[in-house]
Every structure is written in C-alpha cells, then in structure tokens.
Design a protein around this motif. Structure first.
Motif, PDB file in Angstrom:
ATOM      1  N   LYS A  37       0.828  -1.205   0.000  1.00 36.15           N
ATOM      2  CA  LYS A  37       0.000   0.000   0.000  1.00 36.15           C
ATOM      3  C   LYS A  37       0.863   1.255   0.000  1.00 36.15           C
ATOM      4  O   LYS A  37       0.560   2.235  -0.698  1.00 36.15           O
ATOM      5  CB  LYS A  37      -0.926  -0.004   1.217  1.00 36.15           C
ATOM      6  CG  LYS A  37      -2.049  -1.035   1.145  1.00 36.15           C
ATOM      7  CD  LYS A  37      -2.951  -0.936   2.362  1.00 36.15           C
ATOM      8  CE  LYS A  37      -4.094  -1.946   2.287  1.00 36.15           C
ATOM      9  NZ  LYS A  37      -5.001  -1.670   1.163  1.00 36.15           N
ATOM     10  N   SER A  38       1.946   1.239   0.763  1.00 36.74           N
ATOM     11  CA  SER A  38       2.834   2.394   0.822  1.00 36.74           C
ATOM     12  C   SER A  38       3.479   2.680  -0.528  1.00 36.74           C
ATOM     13  O   SER A  38       3.615   3.842  -0.940  1.00 36.74           O
ATOM     14  CB  SER A  38       3.912   2.168   1.889  1.00 36.74           C
ATOM     15  OG  SER A  38       4.808   3.256   1.947  1.00 36.74           O
ATOM     16  N   LEU A  39       3.878   1.630  -1.235  1.00 34.46           N
ATOM     17  CA  LEU A  39       4.494   1.811  -2.551  1.00 34.46           C
ATOM     18  C   LEU A  39       3.529   2.470  -3.528  1.00 34.46           C
ATOM     19  O   LEU A  39       3.875   3.435  -4.228  1.00 34.46           O
ATOM     20  CB  LEU A  39       4.962   0.462  -3.091  1.00 34.46           C
ATOM     21  CG  LEU A  39       6.180  -0.153  -2.407  1.00 34.46           C
ATOM     22  CD1 LEU A  39       6.311  -1.628  -2.775  1.00 34.46           C
ATOM     23  CD2 LEU A  39       7.453   0.602  -2.776  1.00 34.46           C
ATOM     24  N   VAL A  40       2.303   1.952  -3.590  1.00 34.18           N
ATOM     25  CA  VAL A  40       1.321   2.508  -4.528  1.00 34.18           C
ATOM     26  C   VAL A  40       0.917   3.918  -4.107  1.00 34.18           C
ATOM     27  O   VAL A  40       0.830   4.827  -4.945  1.00 34.18           O
ATOM     28  CB  VAL A  40       0.101   1.577  -4.642  1.00 34.18           C
ATOM     29  CG1 VAL A  40      -1.000   2.230  -5.477  1.00 34.18           C
ATOM     30  CG2 VAL A  40       0.508   0.242  -5.261  1.00 34.18           C
ATOM     31  N   THR A  41       0.694   4.100  -2.828  1.00 32.93           N
ATOM     32  CA  THR A  41       0.318   5.429  -2.348  1.00 32.93           C
ATOM     33  C   THR A  41       1.392   6.455  -2.647  1.00 32.93           C
ATOM     34  O   THR A  41       1.098   7.594  -3.060  1.00 32.93           O
ATOM     35  CB  THR A  41       0.037   5.389  -0.832  1.00 32.93           C
ATOM     36  OG1 THR A  41      -1.058   4.510  -0.576  1.00 32.93           O
ATOM     37  CG2 THR A  41      -0.295   6.769  -0.290  1.00 32.93           C
ATOM     38  N   LEU A  76       0.010   5.639 -11.577  1.00 34.57           N
ATOM     39  CA  LEU A  76       0.884   4.472 -11.604  1.00 34.57           C
ATOM     40  C   LEU A  76       0.649   3.743 -12.919  1.00 34.57           C
ATOM     41  O   LEU A  76      -0.495   3.647 -13.382  1.00 34.57           O
ATOM     42  CB  LEU A  76       0.582   3.523 -10.432  1.00 34.57           C
ATOM     43  CG  LEU A  76       1.362   2.202 -10.410  1.00 34.57           C
ATOM     44  CD1 LEU A  76       2.859   2.448 -10.230  1.00 34.57           C
ATOM     45  CD2 LEU A  76       0.840   1.283  -9.311  1.00 34.57           C
ATOM     46  N   ASP A  77       1.723   3.240 -13.527  1.00 35.39           N
ATOM     47  CA  ASP A  77       1.600   2.532 -14.797  1.00 35.39           C
ATOM     48  C   ASP A  77       2.323   1.188 -14.819  1.00 35.39           C
ATOM     49  O   ASP A  77       1.905   0.279 -15.532  1.00 35.39           O
ATOM     50  CB  ASP A  77       2.178   3.400 -15.934  1.00 35.39           C
ATOM     51  CG  ASP A  77       1.512   4.742 -16.039  1.00 35.39           C
ATOM     52  OD1 ASP A  77       0.431   4.825 -16.655  1.00 35.39           O
ATOM     53  OD2 ASP A  77       2.055   5.723 -15.480  1.00 35.39           O
ATOM     54  N   TYR A 132      -5.329  -0.640  -8.156  1.00 40.24           N
ATOM     55  CA  TYR A 132      -5.260   0.768  -8.551  1.00 40.24           C
ATOM     56  C   TYR A 132      -5.345   0.912 -10.070  1.00 40.24           C
ATOM     57  O   TYR A 132      -6.079   1.772 -10.584  1.00 40.24           O
ATOM     58  CB  TYR A 132      -3.974   1.422  -8.042  1.00 40.24           C
ATOM     59  CG  TYR A 132      -3.889   2.867  -8.477  1.00 40.24           C
ATOM     60  CD1 TYR A 132      -4.550   3.858  -7.770  1.00 40.24           C
ATOM     61  CD2 TYR A 132      -3.203   3.216  -9.639  1.00 40.24           C
ATOM     62  CE1 TYR A 132      -4.520   5.180  -8.195  1.00 40.24           C
ATOM     63  CE2 TYR A 132      -3.171   4.531 -10.073  1.00 40.24           C
ATOM     64  CZ  TYR A 132      -3.833   5.510  -9.354  1.00 40.24           C
ATOM     65  OH  TYR A 132      -3.824   6.803  -9.779  1.00 40.24           O
ATOM     66  N   LEU A 133      -4.614   0.095 -10.802  1.00 35.29           N
ATOM     67  CA  LEU A 133      -4.587   0.215 -12.261  1.00 35.29           C
ATOM     68  C   LEU A 133      -5.965  -0.028 -12.872  1.00 35.29           C
ATOM     69  O   LEU A 133      -6.360   0.645 -13.831  1.00 35.29           O
ATOM     70  CB  LEU A 133      -3.570  -0.766 -12.852  1.00 35.29           C
ATOM     71  CG  LEU A 133      -2.095  -0.462 -12.572  1.00 35.29           C
ATOM     72  CD1 LEU A 133      -1.217  -1.624 -13.028  1.00 35.29           C
ATOM     73  CD2 LEU A 133      -1.662   0.831 -13.267  1.00 35.29           C
TER      74      LEU A 133
END
Length: 310
Positions: A70-74, A83-84, A127-128
């Motif tokens: 979660k921290s990485l995506v956030t 994000l891609d 997310y994507l």
C-alpha cells in the motif's frame, strides 16, 4: 522507446538487478519509486537516478506485508499522480538442503518472493483497474523456478509460484488492458557470487576480460543486459505480450515454454497399478524430463584464470 509520463515501482531496487531495472526505466523517461530495506542503498539509488536526470523517490520497507504494498502505490500516486508499471524484484536467499532447511529459512524466502509479489501486484492491479488506462506488471522469476536447483527448495517454490501467478493474472487482467509477464534473468549479482561456477565469470568480467562462453553459452552477463527487456515489456510496444516467461542474460534472449503434456496414453477403464508396472517404462521411459540447470563445462580456453589481471 518513450516512457515519458509513465510512473513505475521497482521493488528491491537499491542494488543489483533491481537498480539496473529502475535506472533503465528512468532513462526512457519513467518516474520511479524505488524500494529497499536499506536506507543507504535506497538513497543511493535515488541519487543515481536523479544524477542521470531522472525522477525518483524511495520507500524503505521489506516487501511481503500488505502495508508495504500500500505504501508503494500510495507514494507513486501522491508523488506523481498515477501508476503505470510495477516490477517485483525484491528477494532474499536462505540456501540449504531440504533436511537442513528450517521453517524460518522457508518462510523468509516465501514471504519476500512469493507473498511480496502477490501483495504488491494485488495493490497495483487494484489501482490500475480503477485508473482505467491499462498497465504493466513485470515479475522476476528464476531458472531455479523453471527447472529446480540443489539446495534451493524455498527459492524454487517461490519462483515457480510467481510464474504460475503471472499466467493467472494475464487471464484476470486482460480485460483491463493490464499485461502480466515474468522475466527470468541470469546475471552477475551478489546472489550469483555465492555460486563458484558463476563467480569465476563475473570476476573475470570485472577484471575487463572477455567472457564469450558465459555471455553466449550460459546467457550470463551483467544486470544491464536484462534491463532492456524490462523497459520493453513496460512500454506500449509490448501491449500484446502477456502471460509469458521470457529469459534474458548476456547476449541471449529466450522464451520459456509453459508446461505441456509431452506423452499421452489411454487405457479403457483407467490405469491400475499393475498396468503402470508393466507399461509405464515403455510408454513414458524415453520421454522422462530432466531436472536442474545444466552447467556445461567451459572449454579449456574459455575458463577464466583466477590469477589473470590480479
């Protein structure tokens, strides 16, 4: 190859292969979230990318826990707005033979490699899909996961599991235009330096000696030799490639097959143990599959001299 406007996360990117992947993605224009468990390594990775003119921030945390994913995506979304690309590279080794492998040895490797890949991909894919613009999932496997290797029960299980998950994700994410692929690298890293067979070639390369046997026959080179494949799979040019296991190393690029039935036999009423006893060898004996990674003996003129260049 233009990744301008793209945002990528690369786990385990403080050093070695992960750092090479991150720098290559940045070189083609992507903005990076790098990750490592070591603050100094993460800071140095960010500095290397920014010194080259790229953009990078770091998340210092071990992969495996959902909180890290979660921290990485956030961080990617809050820093860059989107994000891609996700590259799951983080890993550890706890090598020993089966009868000496502890629960901790097994759980540590499975937790970082397999669970870490799962939690990071789950978070990124969620997310994507919501972002609605497709995406790229690139998971790092290993020849050990494809063929097995002595002393690596935990690592083989994790890397084989990663490829299995990638094939499943390619099916599940196709409608969202998100590709999922596995890369099977062979390169000189701190991990391969623990293997004397490979270390002789990496040492020779560091001394500036040519190592054509390693680069061609073994497909063994530098982390940078693998990085181009990562950038390609992250690009729009690779939109039609998903569910594949692709190897890279040295001068060699390979496409690994998916497991397939190599021989099929039928018997009315099914196969009893006595039928197998009498017919198994004649039916399957010539087609039994090999295990392990073949390591050809270098020709006398190809084996590096330990003293050369010292």
């Amino acid at each position: 190859m233009d990744l301008s406007g793209k945002v990528a996360i690369v786990t385990g990117s403080g050093r070695g292969l992960g750092l090479a992947y991150a720098r290559e993605l940045a070189r083609h224009g992507a903005s990076l979230v790098v990750n490592d468990v070591d603050q100094e390594a993460a800071d140095e990775a960010v500095a290397a990318i920014t010194d080259d003119g790229g953009k990078a921030v770091a998340v210092v945390a071990p992969v495996g826990p959902t909180e890290t994913a979660k921290s990485l995506v956030t961080t990617a979304v809050e820093t860059y707005g989107r994000l891609d690309i996700l590259v799951t590279n983080a890993g550890v080794l706890r090598d020993t033979v089966l009868w000496k492998m502890s629960d901790e040895d097994f759980d540590t490797v499975i937790g970082v490699h397999l669970r870490g890949t799962f939690t990071c991909v789950r978070e990124a894919a969620t997310y994507l899909r919501g972002q609605g613009e497709g995406g790229r999932i690139i998971c790092i496997g290993s020849p050990t996961g494809q063929r097995g290797n002595f002393g690596q029960t935990n690592y083989a299980a994790a890397k084989a599991g990663i490829v299995g998950m990638v094939r499943t994700w390619a099916l599940e994410l196709a409608r969202a235009n998100i590709t999922a692929n596995a890369v099977i690298p062979v390169a000189a890293t701190a991990m391969t330096d623990t293997v004397p067979y490979f270390k002789q070639f990496s040492d020779a390369a560091e001394r500036g000696e040519p190592v054509p046997f390693a680069r061609r026959v073994l497909g063994f080179g530098t982390p940078q030799d693998v990085a181009g494949l990562i950038a390609y799979l992250a690009s729009d040019a690779a939109a039609g490639i998903s569910g594949q296991a692709i190897g890279a190393g040295g001068d060699r690029l390979t496409l690994w097959s998916h497991p397939e039935e190599v021989v099929t036999a039928f018997r009315d009423g099914g196969w009893a143990a006595s039928d197998l006893e009498s017919d198994f060898a004649s039916t399957f004996g010539q087609s039994l599959q090999s295990v392990g990674q073949p390591m050809p003996e270098p020709p006398a003129d190809a084996a590096p001299s330990p003293e050369a260049g010292s």
